[in-house]
Design an enzyme around this catalytic site. Structure first.
Site, PDB file in Angstrom:
ATOM      1  N   GLY A 218      80.897 -20.260  15.951  1.00 11.29           N
ATOM      2  CA  GLY A 218      80.474 -19.011  15.332  1.00 11.29           C
ATOM      3  C   GLY A 218      80.180 -17.954  16.375  1.00 11.29           C
ATOM      4  O   GLY A 218      80.165 -18.237  17.581  1.00 11.29           O
ATOM      5  N   GLY A 220      78.105 -14.556  18.298  1.00 12.81           N
ATOM      6  CA  GLY A 220      76.796 -13.997  18.622  1.00 12.81           C
ATOM      7  C   GLY A 220      75.898 -14.865  19.484  1.00 12.81           C
ATOM      8  O   GLY A 220      76.282 -15.926  19.983  1.00 12.81           O
ATOM      9  N   CYS A 246      80.958 -25.600  19.959  1.00 12.63           N
ATOM     10  CA  CYS A 246      80.741 -24.228  20.424  1.00 12.63           C
ATOM     11  C   CYS A 246      79.332 -23.736  20.067  1.00 12.63           C
ATOM     12  O   CYS A 246      78.368 -24.192  20.650  1.00 12.63           O
ATOM     13  CB  CYS A 246      81.833 -23.313  19.897  1.00 12.63           C
ATOM     14  N   LEU A 247      79.191 -22.825  19.108  1.00 12.90           N
ATOM     15  CA  LEU A 247      77.852 -22.362  18.734  1.00 12.90           C
ATOM     16  C   LEU A 247      76.997 -23.523  18.251  1.00 12.90           C
ATOM     17  O   LEU A 247      75.793 -23.591  18.550  1.00 12.90           O
ATOM     18  CB  LEU A 247      77.948 -21.282  17.648  1.00 12.90           C
ATOM     19  N   GLN A 250      75.386 -25.198  21.125  1.00 10.73           N
ATOM     20  CA  GLN A 250      74.252 -24.442  21.653  1.00 10.73           C
ATOM     21  C   GLN A 250      73.031 -24.543  20.744  1.00 10.73           C
ATOM     22  O   GLN A 250      71.892 -24.686  21.220  1.00 10.73           O
ATOM     23  CB  GLN A 250      74.653 -22.990  21.844  1.00 10.73           C
ATOM     24  N   ASN A 288      85.924 -19.986  23.511  1.00  8.04           N
ATOM     25  CA  ASN A 288      85.594 -18.636  23.056  1.00  8.04           C
ATOM     26  C   ASN A 288      84.089 -18.544  22.896  1.00  8.04           C
ATOM     27  O   ASN A 288      83.545 -18.824  21.827  1.00  8.04           O
ATOM     28  CB  ASN A 288      86.290 -18.319  21.729  1.00  8.04           C
ATOM     29  N   GLY A 290      80.271 -16.561  24.721  1.00 12.74           N
ATOM     30  CA  GLY A 290      79.638 -15.681  25.700  1.00 12.74           C
ATOM     31  C   GLY A 290      78.306 -16.191  26.193  1.00 12.74           C
ATOM     32  O   GLY A 290      77.636 -15.516  26.989  1.00 12.74           O
ATOM     33  N   HIS A 331      86.758 -26.023  22.053  1.00 14.54           N
ATOM     34  CA  HIS A 331      87.294 -26.226  20.705  1.00 14.54           C
ATOM     35  C   HIS A 331      88.298 -27.375  20.700  1.00 14.54           C
ATOM     36  O   HIS A 331      89.438 -27.211  21.146  1.00 14.54           O
ATOM     37  CB  HIS A 331      87.969 -24.954  20.212  1.00 14.54           C
ATOM     38  N   GLU A 333      90.014 -28.638  18.304  1.00 14.49           N
ATOM     39  CA  GLU A 333      91.205 -28.409  17.471  1.00 14.49           C
ATOM     40  C   GLU A 333      92.221 -27.526  18.177  1.00 14.49           C
ATOM     41  O   GLU A 333      93.418 -27.628  17.957  1.00 14.49           O
ATOM     42  CB  GLU A 333      90.799 -27.798  16.132  1.00 14.49           C
TER      43      GLU A 333
END
Length: 358
Positions: A218, A220, A246-247, A250, A288, A290, A331, A333
């Site tokens: 996700g 932000g 990913c998100l 975190q 992907n 930040g 990722h 996938e």
């Protein structure tokens, strides 16, 4: 028609307008993909961001709608050196420029993307605005600095609980902006998936008695998802196997007491090498994001590092002691590729089958 990208530091880049004609403010980031622009544009993790493509020619194979990651373009704007005049692909539906117009996404071509990328690498990602008139740059910079975006996860998460598939293993997927190919990867492994909105309660999730839980990718700052972090704390205390991507990787770290920080210019592209610390093998991964997990804040009694970024040594994977929980920053996938780490879905399903109790 000439258009401009004005950065929050006052620098201005010009180019030829492409896509939909409108002005927008966003975070300016770069992506190093040579292909896969359809997947990038429709990845919800790019919500609120304008993408600078470092590869010089974008759009040459058109748009295949079956390859999208979601039903719309989430990217705010695109900046390319050259947009292909026509697309050549037996699968293509429409060309990229028409796809941008359809989804009301602006962009510029004939941009000096090499110089722009170097600036983002040296100074870090920053906010910017695409516009038709950059005469009063000082006023535009003030507008950029006063801009406060909506929490991006709220924009991309599913609005209701929904179940898809009819496989043997029931997975609760907490949706922070899940990519379509994550769902496809799980469904192809004999699963049924119930998608939950990002702020779903622990009780709602556990009501379906899932065999496993997936915390999705996700957009932000992970720290903005306060309610989700509280829910994940409770999920962590359960005995249900969890896979975080990913998100989700975190958020689980935050839920267990670690901290996250912002990367200078992020990891965005399909060519990031990661090292599996258990096998000592190097895999090429699609990324992907930040933000990253601050390794110094990890409690060694709670978790241990399983993958590390070869370039900057940041944490790319964690496993949790005495739990059937594994998370990765990249990722697995990886559509449009590479598929080096796709096996992690198999590992997760094997846990649900009771074949692996790591």
């Amino acid at each position: 028609m000439i258009g401009y990208l004005v950065l929050e530091n006052g620098m201005i880049f010009s180019g030829e307008r492409i896509g939909y004609q409108c002005d927008k403010i966003f975070e300016v980031v770069f992506n190093t993909s040579m292909s896969g622009y359809i997947e990038v544009l429709t990845d919800p993790s790019y919500t609120g961001q304008g993408i600078v493509f470092t590869y010089p020619l974008i759009g040459n194979y058109g748009v295949m709608r079956e390859d999208v990651e979601s039903a719309k373009i989430w990217v705010s704007a695109i900046f390319v050196h050259e947009l292909a005049d026509f697309a050549s692909n037996f699968r293509k539906g429409i060309n990229l420029n028409d796809f941008l117009i359809e989804h009301k996404i602006p962009g510029l071509q004939n941009v000096n993307t090499r110089a722009l990328t170097k600036i983002l690498r040296e100074t870090g990602v920053m906010m910017g605005k695409i516009c038709d008139d950059a005469t009063d740059a000082e006023k535009i910079v003030t507008e950029i600095k006063q801009y406060h975006p909506t929490l991006p996860v709220d924009l991309v998460t599913t609005k209701s609980i929904q179940t898809i598939g009819n496989g043997k293993y029931h997975i609760a997927l907490l949706d922070f902006g899940v990519k379509g190919n994550i769902v496809k990867s799980l469904l192809s492994r004999d699963t049924k998936i119930t998608l939950f909105p990002s702020e779903s309660s622990y009780e709602d999730i556990m009501k379906i008695k899932p065999h496993g839980i997936v915390l999705s990718n996700g957009p932000g700052d992970p720290k903005d998802n306060v309610k989700a972090i509280q829910t994940i704390k409770k999920l962590y205390e359960s005995s249900t196997p969890i896979l975080g991507i990913c998100l989700g990787h975190q958020l689980l770290a935050l839920a267990t007491g670690a901290d996250t920080k912002k990367l200078k210019y992020g990891h965005r592209g399909p060519n990031h090498p990661v090292k599996d610390l258990q096998s000592n093998r190097i895999y090429i991964s699609s990324q992907n994001h930040g933000y990253y997990i601050d390794e110094s804040t990890l409690d060694p009694k709670v978790s241990y590092v399983t993958f590390r970024n070869v370039n900057d040594k940041t944490v790319e994977g964690l496993k949790y002691h005495n739990k059937q929980i594994a998370t990765v920053q990249f990722h697995p996938e990886a559509c449009a590729g590479p598929l080096d780490t796709n096996y992690l879905f198999d590992d997760f399903i094997n846990i649900l089958k009771g074949e692996n109790h790591a």
